[in-house]
Design a protein around this motif. Structure first.
Motif, short mmCIF file in Angstrom:
data_model
loop_
_atom_site.label_atom_id
_atom_site.label_comp_id
_atom_site.label_asym_id
_atom_site.label_seq_id
_atom_site.Cartn_x
_atom_site.Cartn_y
_atom_site.Cartn_z
N GLU A 1 20.62 -7.64 -8.66
CA GLU A 1 19.37 -7.74 -8.22
C GLU A 1 18.61 -8.44 -7.71
O GLU A 1 19.37 -9.34 -7.22
CB GLU A 1 18.63 -8.04 -9.92
CG GLU A 1 19.55 -7.06 -11.36
CD GLU A 1 18.60 -5.70 -10.98
OE1 GLU A 1 17.84 -5.74 -10.92
OE2 GLU A 1 19.37 -5.34 -11.03
N ALA A 2 17.45 -7.87 -7.58
CA ALA A 2 16.71 -9.20 -6.36
C ALA A 2 16.60 -10.87 -7.07
O ALA A 2 16.10 -10.85 -8.47
CB ALA A 2 15.05 -9.05 -5.79
N SER A 3 16.47 -11.64 -6.24
CA SER A 3 16.20 -13.36 -6.65
C SER A 3 14.32 -13.19 -7.84
O SER A 3 13.90 -12.22 -8.39
CB SER A 3 16.09 -14.44 -5.95
OG SER A 3 17.36 -13.91 -4.83
N GLU A 4 15.28 -13.95 -8.95
CA GLU A 4 13.71 -14.26 -9.39
C GLU A 4 12.27 -14.50 -8.88
O GLU A 4 11.32 -14.50 -9.64
CB GLU A 4 14.26 -15.42 -10.86
CG GLU A 4 15.71 -15.48 -11.63
CD GLU A 4 15.54 -15.85 -12.63
OE1 GLU A 4 15.09 -17.16 -12.25
OE2 GLU A 4 16.47 -16.11 -13.07
N TRP A 5 13.00 -15.53 -7.87
CA TRP A 5 11.39 -15.59 -6.82
C TRP A 5 10.45 -14.36 -6.61
O TRP A 5 9.19 -14.78 -6.36
CB TRP A 5 11.67 -17.23 -5.92
CG TRP A 5 12.15 -16.47 -5.09
CD1 TRP A 5 14.18 -17.23 -5.32
CD2 TRP A 5 12.46 -15.84 -3.93
NE1 TRP A 5 14.71 -16.69 -3.42
CE2 TRP A 5 13.82 -15.89 -3.79
CE3 TRP A 5 11.77 -14.77 -3.20
CZ2 TRP A 5 14.40 -15.03 -2.14
CZ3 TRP A 5 11.99 -14.36 -1.73
CH2 TRP A 5 13.35 -14.52 -1.62
N VAL A 6 11.10 -13.70 -6.00
CA VAL A 6 10.40 -12.83 -6.10
C VAL A 6 9.41 -11.77 -6.40
O VAL A 6 9.79 -11.94 -7.53
CB VAL A 6 11.46 -11.64 -5.62
CG1 VAL A 6 11.06 -10.06 -5.25
CG2 VAL A 6 12.46 -11.69 -4.43
N GLU A 7 8.12 -11.54 -6.25
CA GLU A 7 7.53 -10.82 -6.38
C GLU A 7 6.88 -9.02 -6.56
O GLU A 7 6.99 -9.19 -5.30
CB GLU A 7 5.85 -11.60 -5.75
CG GLU A 7 5.04 -11.08 -6.65
CD GLU A 7 2.98 -11.58 -6.18
OE1 GLU A 7 2.28 -11.30 -6.23
OE2 GLU A 7 3.46 -12.72 -6.56
N PRO A 8 7.49 -8.76 -7.60
CA PRO A 8 7.65 -7.16 -6.87
C PRO A 8 6.17 -6.53 -6.62
O PRO A 8 5.15 -7.05 -7.57
CB PRO A 8 8.42 -6.30 -7.97
CG PRO A 8 9.02 -7.56 -8.86
CD PRO A 8 7.84 -9.21 -8.59
N ALA A 9 6.49 -5.20 -5.67
CA ALA A 9 5.48 -4.79 -5.70
C ALA A 9 4.82 -3.01 -6.14
O ALA A 9 6.39 -2.61 -6.38
CB ALA A 9 5.27 -4.46 -3.52
N SER A 10 3.85 -3.12 -6.85
CA SER A 10 4.15 -1.55 -7.70
C SER A 10 3.95 -0.61 -6.22
O SER A 10 2.54 -1.08 -5.81
CB SER A 10 2.67 -2.19 -8.27
OG SER A 10 1.70 -2.43 -7.81
N LEU A 11 3.68 0.82 -6.86
CA LEU A 11 3.75 1.85 -6.12
C LEU A 11 2.92 2.46 -7.23
O LEU A 11 3.82 3.48 -8.34
CB LEU A 11 4.93 2.45 -5.73
CG LEU A 11 4.98 3.33 -4.09
CD1 LEU A 11 3.91 3.52 -3.32
CD2 LEU A 11 5.84 4.98 -4.24
N GLU A 12 1.64 2.76 -7.03
CA GLU A 12 0.76 3.49 -7.56
C GLU A 12 1.16 5.31 -7.45
O GLU A 12 0.84 5.22 -6.16
CB GLU A 12 -0.77 3.34 -7.76
CG GLU A 12 -1.32 2.04 -7.54
CD GLU A 12 -0.81 1.73 -9.16
OE1 GLU A 12 -0.41 2.49 -9.84
OE2 GLU A 12 -0.57 0.18 -9.98
N ALA A 13 1.14 5.64 -7.88
CA ALA A 13 1.60 7.34 -7.48
C ALA A 13 0.18 8.30 -7.08
O ALA A 13 0.54 8.80 -6.10
CB ALA A 13 1.83 7.90 -8.84
#
Length: 936
Positions: free
Chosen positions: A38-50
């Motif tokens: 998994e990515a580190s906790e500090w990462v802010e994931p980007a969302s992908l809108e369909a």
């Protein structure tokens, strides 16, 4: 040289440093295995809108996030790409991710295919990355130590979305607890659905940051015990910059983040590695080499030069980034043992040698390109891409580069174009400006001797010698050692093609190891530089270079931008003309002494005429630097003052032309030139017909038509073309072989059906009585507006020879009515009337209009002279012919007609004009006899 940053990879990872620093072998690291998690906790994931994913740019997400914490930099990358077509499938079907295993790990977080609203977990289905060692730069002797993980994505299809998320950690041994991040900031017109970069760190870390003004960075935001900088991408498009702006104005925007408070801290941090690597034992091989140098000379300058030469010549370049990375240097002892190393290794070895000899020196970091920007950048190691040595001798700095070549005492004071250096010292050092000074020795010396002993309207025998000094000449060492006849012939062929004809008879390459000078010597034949201008033969003195300073700061937004000047460079050009011994009265018009100073360029020279030799010498010194905007007006005025200085060598008025010499005298004068052409033909490659072509042209120019024909026959057989066939047709016609000339012109026309060839062919046919064939050919031609005047003139000649002068005059009248300002059409009308002795009542007006509208009026003056001759106005005819020959002294038709006029006036000197005309164009006698121009 040090590895350069590969900006194309910045989409995938932080832009980390690439100074050529590396360590010795060490055990394998755990980082050689690809990790999954998994990515580190500090990462802010980007969302992908369909909805957004189905339209717009194919690059849907480009997200770079970096974390600096406890001496470790973690760089996270998230990319999502829509596979729109088969080409995109080929490009993205294989994932390649690189990392340095001795510094950290590669962790795969996600490889996912999105298709029709569903997600396919590629890793979850069992796919794994393969690991390869990637050494793409091996042919350049670069071992960067990277591993590359690759995955051919199973099942990927056109229409899918491929999303890849991974992290790379860097815990750099050389930096200790220090950290750095360099992230390229993309600008428009780059298109992407969503892009950003984030750099974060715990609030208790002392972190510094900086980016170009174009990025418009704000202060970091504090939240939940961390600080972070976020930049939305792409930035606005970079403003246009003048091409000659200093490089700092044109650099790409990069976000730099690091832990170095200043340059002194960076210097202190890096210094221990290089000091330790340069330590050698008294009994070591390096110490022995130092003692051997000291035994040769007591002069510290010569000792430093010999030490630099030793490192350059005896240690090959190899960037070894394996097991330790770019910032750790190889020990000096190991470098000497292995006899290879990168810029760090070579610099450490050179520093060790100098220290052993008691010469003060330091290893220093530099930037090989764009170094003028260094003071504006955040202090981080990644700003630098090269290392050299600063030696201080008698209070003067010498910048010595172990990866360069051919350093000698004569050139070691040269300052490389790096602008600034960061010395690595225990106490810490600030940046040091690498102050420019005049290059101590020439970069290049070019000497050209042109021998015009045979005559100034004939080709010159030349000897060109070019000497290249220092690094510029070092390449000659290998070339000279390997020079064979084939490679020398290639040099000759290239030289001849780039110098407007002539021929090369010999080429030699030499290298003087002691002086580090490469010498190229070329001998051969060159076209005469003398030109006919305003009634005199002159050669413009081109020993001095043309002034060129075209800085443009007219745009308001450019007015505060300095102008960068090139350098350092120091060239010397020497020219000598050997003039005919039997000619006196040459005059040199121009200043004997030349001095100019503008735009960090200094030019000085001397020119003069002594006896039958004209010589000139000029030296050009250019220094790296800048011109302030407020200085540009004065610099431009200085350039104009220099450019207005004209100089030329003027031949005497009573110059003897080649056509004025009898056959015996001319042959005697040209014998050395013909012999040189023979050498050039023998020297040339088997399929290189340049020298043979040049000799054929020369034979033609000295009226040895049979010899010219023999050479052109070979060209027709071996290297035929429409041009060569036309050329041979002209020679054959001069030799009285009209039928053969017509056959060659027909063949030329068959190869290249050009209208001009057809018109020549039609005229020759008509003079041989083949009127109907000539007219049939002319009637078949597609005549454009550009060809109409030539066509009208040729048609008129054919009809005139056939006996229908009325039709000829009508065609010419139609042409001149359609184009009343066209000098060529008017001249065709004037010439026909005079040549065929018809329509003389209106001829003078037509002739005069042609003269008034012509750029070169010599042919038009000749035509009007023919009209005056037919009218019996010999004085007017003679005046026009004198004017025509003043403009074009070799115009054979004008010589012939002037001879006829003079003879008609009772001047037996006209016979000389006839002889000259027939020497140049033997075919004129038969043609003018046909038109009843009397010379007997």
């Amino acid at each position: 040289m040090i590895d350069q940053l590969n900006l194309s990879k910045l989409r995938l990872a932080a832009l980390t440093s690439s100074v050529c620093l590396y360590a010795i072998a060490a055990p394998a690291f755990a980082g050689e295995e690809v990790l999954y998690g998994e990515a580190s906790e500090w990462v802010e994931p980007a969302s992908l809108e369909a909805e957004a994913a189905s339209e717009g740019p194919a690059a849907l997400i480009m997200d770079w996030q970096h974390r600096l914490e406890d001496g470790v930099v973690t760089s996270y990358s998230d990319t999502a790409t829509r596979i729109d077509n088969p080409q995109a499938l080929m490009e993205h079907g294989t994932i390649s991710l690189s990392w340095l295993p001795d510094k950290g790990d590669l962790t795969i977080h996600r490889v996912e295919i999105q298709r029709a609203g569903e997600s396919i977990d590629v890793i979850g289905q069992g796919a794994e990355f393969d690991v390869i060692r990637r050494e793409q730069g091996l042919e350049q002797r670069l071992l960067d130590g990277q591993l590359t993980a690759t995955l051919a994505v199973p099942g990927l299809q056109v229409g899918d979305i491929l999303r890849v998320t991974h992290s790379v950690t860097i815990d750099d041994q050389a930096l200790g607890d220090e950290m750095q991040v360099l992230q390229y900031l993309w600008t428009e017109p780059w298109q992407v659905g969503f892009a950003r970069t984030i750099v974060s760190w715990p609030e208790d870390e002392q972190i510094y940051w900086r980016a170009e003004d174009h990025a418009a960075l704000g202060d970091p935001v504090s939240k939940d015990g961390e600080k972070r900088i976020e930049v939305t991408l792409p930035l606005a498009e970079m403003p246009e910059m003048p091409y000659d702006a200093p490089s700092r104005f044109k650099r790409a925007p990069v976000l730099r983040v690091g832990t170095y408070a200043d340059w002194q801290e960076l210097s202190r941090t890096m210094e221990p590695h290089f000091t330790k690597a340069a330590q050698v034992e008294p009994g070591s091989e390096i110490a022995a080499q130092a003692r051997a140098i000291m035994a040769k000379t007591d002069d510290p300058l010569r000792r430093a030069a010999l030490a630099t030469q030793l490192v350059q010549d005896e240690v090959s370049y190899l960037l070894n980034g394996l097991d330790g990375g770019n910032y750790l240097p190889q020990d000096a002892d190991l470098t000497w043992e292995k006899r290879y190393g990168d810029c760090k290794a070579k610099s450490v070895l050179l520093h060790a040698l100098l220290s052993e000899m008691g010469i003060q020196s330091q290893t220093v970091l530099v930037k090989s390109r764009g170094g003028d920007a260094i003071p504006e950048l955040l202090p981080v190691p990644g700003n630098f891409d090269h290392m050299i040595v600063r030696a201080t001798i008698d209070g003067k700095d010498y910048w010595l580069d172990g990866t360069s070549a051919a350093t000698r005492v004569s050139n070691m004071a040269a300052v490389p174009p790096f602008y600034y250096a960061l010395p690595l010292t225990a106490e810490g050092n600030d940046l040091v400006e690498m102050t420019q000074r005049d290059q101590p020795s020439p970069t290049m010396v070019m000497s050209v001797v042109s021998d015009y002993s045979a005559g100034i309207d004939l080709p010159a025998l030349f000897t060109l010698e070019m000497q290249f000094y220092g690094p510029q000449g070092a390449g000659f060492r290998k070339m000279a050692d390997e020079a064979d006849e084939d490679s020398l012939r290639q040099v000759a062929k290239s030289f001849a093609s780039n110098n407007g004809g002539g021929a090369v008879s010999a080429v030699s390459l030499e290298y003087d190891e002691e002086e580090a000078v490469g010498t190229l010597i070329v001998t051969g034949i060159a076209n005469s530089d003398f030109e006919w201008k305003q009634g005199r033969l002159v050669v413009d003195s081109d020993v001095a270079p043309n002034a060129a300073f075209n800085a443009n700061r007219a745009k308001p937004e450019w007015r505060d931008i300095p102008v960068a000047t090139n350098g350092p460079m120091r060239n010397r050009i020497i020219g000598e003309l050997i003039l005919p011994d039997d000619m006196t009265g040459f005059v040199y018009e121009g200043a004997e002494k030349l001095e100019a100073n503008y735009a960090n360029t200094r030019i000085s020279g001397l020119s003069g005429l002594e006896g039958n030799r004209f010589s000139g010498e000029v030296e050009i010194i250019q220094n790296l630097g800048e011109i302030a905007p407020d200085q540009l007006p004065e610099v431009k005025r200085a350039v104009r003052r220099y450019a207005s200085e004209e100089s030329r060598l003027v031949a005497p008025e009573d110059v003897v032309w080649r056509w004025e010499l009898d056959r015996k005298e001319l042959d005697k004068r040209v014998a050395p030139i013909i012999a040189e052409y023979g050498k050039a033909i023998e020297f040339a490659e088997e399929d290189d017909y340049t020298p043979l072509t040049a000799r054929a042209g020369f034979f033609h120019d000295i009226y040895r038509f049979e010899d010219a024909l023999a050479d052109v026959d070979v060209l027709v057989e071996k290297n035929t073309s429409a041009d060569v066939l036309q050329w041979r047709a002209g020679i054959l016609y001069s030799l009285g072989r009209a039928d053969d000339a017509i056959a060659d012109l027909q063949s030329a026309y068959d190869i290249e059906p050009e209208n001009w060839t057809a018109m020549q062919l039609a005229e020759l046919m008509a003079y041989e009585g083949r009127y109907d064939e000539a007219l049939e050919l002319l009637e078949s031609l597609p005549i454009s507006d550009d060809d109409s005047s030539g066509y009208a003139g040729t048609y008129a000649t054919v009809m005139g020879l056939k006996g229908d002068t009325a039709a000829a005059l009508a065609a010419l009248a139609e042409e001149t009515a359609d184009k009343p300002q066209d000098a060529d059409g008017l001249n065709a009308d004037c010439w026909f009337r005079g040549l065929f002795n018809t329509g003389l009542e209106g001829a003078l007006d037509v002739c005069t209009r042609a003269i008034e509208r012509a750029n070169n009026s010599a042919p038009m003056l000749d035509s009007r002279a023919m009209v005056y001759y037919r009218m019996g106005n010999y004085d007017a005819a003679l005046a026009d012919l004198d004017s025509a020959l003043e403009l074009s002294p070799g115009l054979s038709a004008s010589h012939y007609l002037r001879g006829a006029v003079r003879l008609a006036m009772g001047d037996k000197g006209g016979r000389k004009d006839i002889d000259i005309a027939l020497r140049i164009s033997p075919e004129l006698k038969a043609r003018y006899d046909l038109h009843e121009v009397k010379v007997d």
